[in-house]
Enzyme design. Structure first.
Site, PDB file in Angstrom:
ATOM      1  N   LYS A   1     -13.653  19.875   9.531  1.00 37.17           N
ATOM      2  CA  LYS A   1     -14.440  19.148  10.257  1.00 37.17           C
ATOM      3  C   LYS A   1     -14.885  21.142   9.981  1.00 37.17           C
ATOM      4  O   LYS A   1     -13.683  21.801  10.888  1.00 37.17           O
ATOM      5  CB  LYS A   1     -13.971  18.433  11.189  1.00 37.17           C
ATOM      6  CG  LYS A   1     -14.442  17.374  11.726  1.00 37.17           C
ATOM      7  CD  LYS A   1     -12.872  16.990  12.205  1.00 37.17           C
ATOM      8  CE  LYS A   1     -12.924  15.159  11.697  1.00 37.17           C
ATOM      9  NZ  LYS A   1     -11.482  14.867  11.449  1.00 37.17           N
TER      10      LYS A   1
ATOM     11  N   THR B   1       0.684  -0.904  -0.048  1.00 39.71           N
ATOM     12  CA  THR B   1      -0.199  -0.207   0.197  1.00 39.71           C
ATOM     13  C   THR B   1       0.842   1.166   0.030  1.00 39.71           C
ATOM     14  O   THR B   1       2.058   1.291   0.420  1.00 39.71           O
ATOM     15  CB  THR B   1      -0.836   0.269   1.464  1.00 39.71           C
ATOM     16  OG1 THR B   1      -0.298   0.375   2.520  1.00 39.71           O
ATOM     17  CG2 THR B   1      -1.868  -1.247   1.368  1.00 39.71           C
TER      18      THR B   1
ATOM     19  N   GLU C   1      -6.442  -3.329  -0.578  1.00 41.04           N
ATOM     20  CA  GLU C   1      -6.986  -4.252   0.803  1.00 41.04           C
ATOM     21  C   GLU C   1      -7.930  -4.944   0.192  1.00 41.04           C
ATOM     22  O   GLU C   1      -8.216  -6.246   0.452  1.00 41.04           O
ATOM     23  CB  GLU C   1      -7.161  -3.821   1.839  1.00 41.04           C
ATOM     24  CG  GLU C   1      -5.678  -3.385   2.966  1.00 41.04           C
ATOM     25  CD  GLU C   1      -5.364  -1.756   2.528  1.00 41.04           C
ATOM     26  OE1 GLU C   1      -5.526  -1.550   1.381  1.00 41.04           O
ATOM     27  OE2 GLU C   1      -4.386  -1.048   2.782  1.00 41.04           O
TER      28      GLU C   1
ATOM     29  N   TRP D   1     -19.664  18.330   8.629  1.00 38.34           N
ATOM     30  CA  TRP D   1     -18.434  17.581   7.769  1.00 38.34           C
ATOM     31  C   TRP D   1     -18.401  18.051   6.517  1.00 38.34           C
ATOM     32  O   TRP D   1     -19.675  18.252   5.927  1.00 38.34           O
ATOM     33  CB  TRP D   1     -17.819  16.146   7.898  1.00 38.34           C
ATOM     34  CG  TRP D   1     -17.422  15.459   9.089  1.00 38.34           C
ATOM     35  CD1 TRP D   1     -17.262  16.196  10.376  1.00 38.34           C
ATOM     36  CD2 TRP D   1     -17.094  14.173   9.189  1.00 38.34           C
ATOM     37  NE1 TRP D   1     -17.310  15.321  11.334  1.00 38.34           N
ATOM     38  CE2 TRP D   1     -16.985  13.770  10.993  1.00 38.34           C
ATOM     39  CE3 TRP D   1     -17.485  13.641   8.571  1.00 38.34           C
ATOM     40  CZ2 TRP D   1     -16.732  12.849  10.885  1.00 38.34           C
ATOM     41  CZ3 TRP D   1     -16.694  11.886   8.984  1.00 38.34           C
ATOM     42  CH2 TRP D   1     -16.568  11.415  10.757  1.00 38.34           C
TER      43      TRP D   1
HETATM   44  P1  AMP Z   1      -4.879   2.081  -3.400  1.00 38.09           P
HETATM   45  O1  AMP Z   1      -5.214   1.113  -2.405  1.00 38.09           O
HETATM   46  O2  AMP Z   1      -3.825   3.411  -2.953  1.00 38.09           O
HETATM   47  O3  AMP Z   1      -5.973   2.167  -4.276  1.00 38.09           O
HETATM   48  O4  AMP Z   1      -5.922   3.458  -1.966  1.00 38.09           O
HETATM   49  C1  AMP Z   1      -7.235   2.301  -1.851  1.00 38.09           C
HETATM   50  C2  AMP Z   1      -8.395   4.120  -1.625  1.00 38.09           C
HETATM   51  O5  AMP Z   1      -8.314   5.184  -3.322  1.00 38.09           O
HETATM   52  C3  AMP Z   1      -9.744   4.186  -1.475  1.00 38.09           C
HETATM   53  O6  AMP Z   1      -9.806   3.532   0.604  1.00 38.09           O
HETATM   54  C4  AMP Z   1     -10.492   5.125  -1.488  1.00 38.09           C
HETATM   55  O7  AMP Z   1     -10.101   6.779  -0.431  1.00 38.09           O
HETATM   56  C5  AMP Z   1      -9.802   6.053  -3.133  1.00 38.09           C
HETATM   57  N1  AMP Z   1     -10.538   5.330  -4.070  1.00 38.09           N
HETATM   58  C6  AMP Z   1      -9.888   4.477  -4.596  1.00 38.09           C
HETATM   59  N2  AMP Z   1     -11.497   4.225  -4.691  1.00 38.09           N
HETATM   60  C7  AMP Z   1     -12.002   5.734  -5.188  1.00 38.09           C
HETATM   61  C8  AMP Z   1     -13.303   6.169  -5.686  1.00 38.09           C
HETATM   62  N3  AMP Z   1     -14.116   5.999  -7.248  1.00 38.09           N
HETATM   63  N4  AMP Z   1     -13.685   7.006  -5.743  1.00 38.09           N
HETATM   64  C9  AMP Z   1     -13.370   7.992  -4.098  1.00 38.09           C
HETATM   65  N5  AMP Z   1     -12.612   7.109  -3.422  1.00 38.09           N
HETATM   66  C10 AMP Z   1     -11.497   6.271  -4.365  1.00 38.09           C
END
Ligand code: AMP
Length: 542
Positions: free
Chosen positions: A439, A186, A331, A444
């Site tokens: 906030k 990650t 994840e 929010w």
């Molecule tokens: P990653 O594990 O690096 O792919 O990041 C995952 C995170 O990306 C998620 O927990 C979200 O915060 C963000 N994310 C993924 N897809 C979207 C989406 N369609 N809209 C908003 N946030 C997203």
């Protein structure tokens, strides 16, 4: 009483076996680092992935040993996907956009034994190889005659020479489907990165569900362009679901600019493309500038960060392309939700349909979701209550590699770190990352909502909203904006643009024009970096 059906382990090798036997002629097209377009098919990819498996046996790699890649999307990377995992080793896709020190840390943590890399990343490998203490073998993904005479990397071999001498026959081993197949770290915005370790079973189940009509709707009639990198969460599982369905695969290699992507879509008759919003932003910019149209593209899945409404509208109204807004995480392998409409939505007028399409969508089979309040109590699915989003399912993480960070689960559910609403039809909408929520005066404000309005302004190329400390309101939103080249907009014009589009107290207090918004290795806005850049900024009147 047990069922009387054949018991067969769900293994990644079965995907490439299937693709070879049933879709042998199915094309796999790649723009290469060399700049040319390479054409092959599933039959050849299958044969060459068996050569990879033989070559790995030749290195005496043990079951579950890690084989790392630093590579763009392309056919050789695909062969490694199947050859490495199929032979029982773990494919570790390293992200070349990370800082070299992070790459060293990750490779050592994963205990990678082999590193296969595209020649574009030779300088990175030259810089890090002596510090990657577990890597014994370095393979350059190129022909033998492209190998530099003096790379300084001990024992460097070319991929083509490495697999060239190997037989194309190999009996894929049978083993427990819960065995690890691949891993991805990650982004590690806080502390060291942590790895999600996928299994054969989780990968196959994810590919099955991802291919369903109400998910990515993959078929043998599709030509799929994964712009989303194979080094980030297995390109959303597309290499696997393409092999499962026999879809044609089109890989962009290193050329991710709008012009190259558009030309590849047209030349290879791509029907379905997948990527993060920033990629499509560049492509739409190129198309608008040149008055270009798609001739074959039918749908595009956009995820990784929130897809701005202006982009969804442009795809639908200007180009006639369906947008599937999707959400997921490293994840989660990564697919969690996809926004495909239900029958009841079809009769809606276009403004109401757009409200649904903006949501990240409904859970695909296999992923269960819930939202909870600060005390962990489940909140209603009414589209209004928002809370922390938790998920569970067979392709959701149970713990990080090497138990890093302790158990991530709460009563068996994985807390995503996202804040969301879920409506009565099951459509989830992310309002923010929990750490990005603003906030203000006890309420929010969703930074995504504030950004989406700015992004709809014709002079705005990109916008990022962050909260700034405020003596009275706790925090107030400001918006950092990158203007489109040749376009002008003033602070006051942009603030006025919010009139009537949101509640007054949600309108940002100020606009800061910047050259660029910092993006992370996977194209997501890095708000922590933006906050650092703006650390001397003072809110007007604060
Ligand atoms: P990653 O594990 O690096 O792919 O990041 C995952 C995170 O990306 C998620 O927990 C979200 O915060 C963000 N994310 C993924 N897809 C979207 C989406 N369609 N809209 C908003 N946030 C997203």
């Amino acid at each position: 009483m047990l069922g009387l059906m054949q018991s067969q382990q769900l293994l990644i090798s079965t995907l490439i076996d299937f693709a070879e036997r049933h879709h042998g002629e199915g094309e796999v097209i790649s723009r290469r680092v060399e700049g040319d377009i390479h054409r092959t098919n599933y039959k050849e990819v299958a044969a060459r992935s068996r050569k990879v498996a033989n070559a790995l046996d030749g290195l005496n790699l043990a079951f579950s040993d890690r084989v790392a890649t630093l590579a763009w999307n392309g056919y050789r990377h695909l062969e490694l996907y199947f050859g490495v995992s199929g032979s029982g080793r773990v494919l570790h896709t390293l992200n070349p956009r990370l800082h070299p020190d992070q790459i060293v840390w990750i490779a050592n943590h994963a205990e990678d034994q082999v590193l296969c890399f595209d020649m574009s990343f030779l300088p990175i490998v030259q810089a890090v190889h002596s510090r990657c203490t577990t890597i014994k073998h370095f393979i350059a993904l190129c022909d033998a005659d492209k190998l530099p005479a003096d790379s300084g990397i001990p024992g460097l071999q070319s991929y083509e020479a490495w697999i060239g001498q190997q037989p194309a026959t190999y009996t894929w081993p049978e083993f427990d489907e819960n065995s690890a197949s691949s891993m991805c770290y990650t982004s590690g915005t806080t502390g060291n990165p942590k790895a999600a370790l996928y299994s054969h079973r989780s990968t196959i189940l994810h590919a099955f569900s991802g291919a369903l009509p109400d998910a990515l709707n993959m078929s043998a009639r599709d030509a799929v362009l994964p712009v989303v990198p194979m080094f980030h969460v297995n390109a959303w599982g597309l290499p696997y679901s393409a092999a499962m369905t026999g879809a044609k695969l089109v890989f962009p290699g290193p050329a991710m600019d709008g012009k190259s992507i558009f030309e590849l879509i047209e030349a290879e008759k791509v029907s379905f493309a997948a990527g993060v919003p920033t990629v499509w932003q560049m492509m739409l910019g190129h198309m608008q500038a040149g008055g270009l149209r798609f001739s074959t593209l039918k749908r595009t899945v956009i995820g990784g960060s929130a897809c701005p409404p202006a982009m969804i509208t442009a795809f639908y109204d200007v180009y006639g392309v369906e947008v599937l807004h999707a959400w997921g995480m490293t994840e989660m392998s990564p697919l969690g939700t996809v926004c495909t409409l239900k029958n009841k939505h079809l009769a809606m007028d276009s403004a109401d349909k757009m409200k649904v399409r903006l949501k990240q969508g409904r859970g695909i089979y296999g992923v269960d979701m819930k939202i909870v309040d600060g005390e962990g109590a489940e909140l209603p699915w009414d589209g209004k209550a928002y809370g922390d989003l938790l998920v569970k399912g067979p392709w959701v993480i149970s713990e990080y590699f090497k138990g890093e960070g302790g158990s991530p689960l709460v009563d068996g559910w994985f807390p995503t770190g996202d804040v969301a609403t879920i409506d009565s039809d099951g459509f989830m909408q992310i309002t923010d990352r929990s750490k990005d929520v603003i906030k203000s005066g006890g309420e929010w404000i969703s930074s995504i909502d504030v950004e989406n309005i700015a992004m709809a302004h014709p002079a705005v190329a990109m916008a990022a909203c962050i909260g700034m400390k405020h003596p009275k309101w706790d925090e107030r939103p400001i918006i950092a904006v990158v203007k489109k080249p040749g376009s002008e907009v003033t602070r006051d014009e942009l603030i006025a643009f919010y009139d009537g589009k949101t509640a007054k107290w949600q309108v940002p207090d100020d606009v800061v024009f910047v050259e660029a918004i910092p993006l992370g290795g996977t194209g997501k806005m890095q708000k922590t970096k933006l906050r650092e850049l703006l650390k001397d900024y003072k809110l007007p009147g604060a």
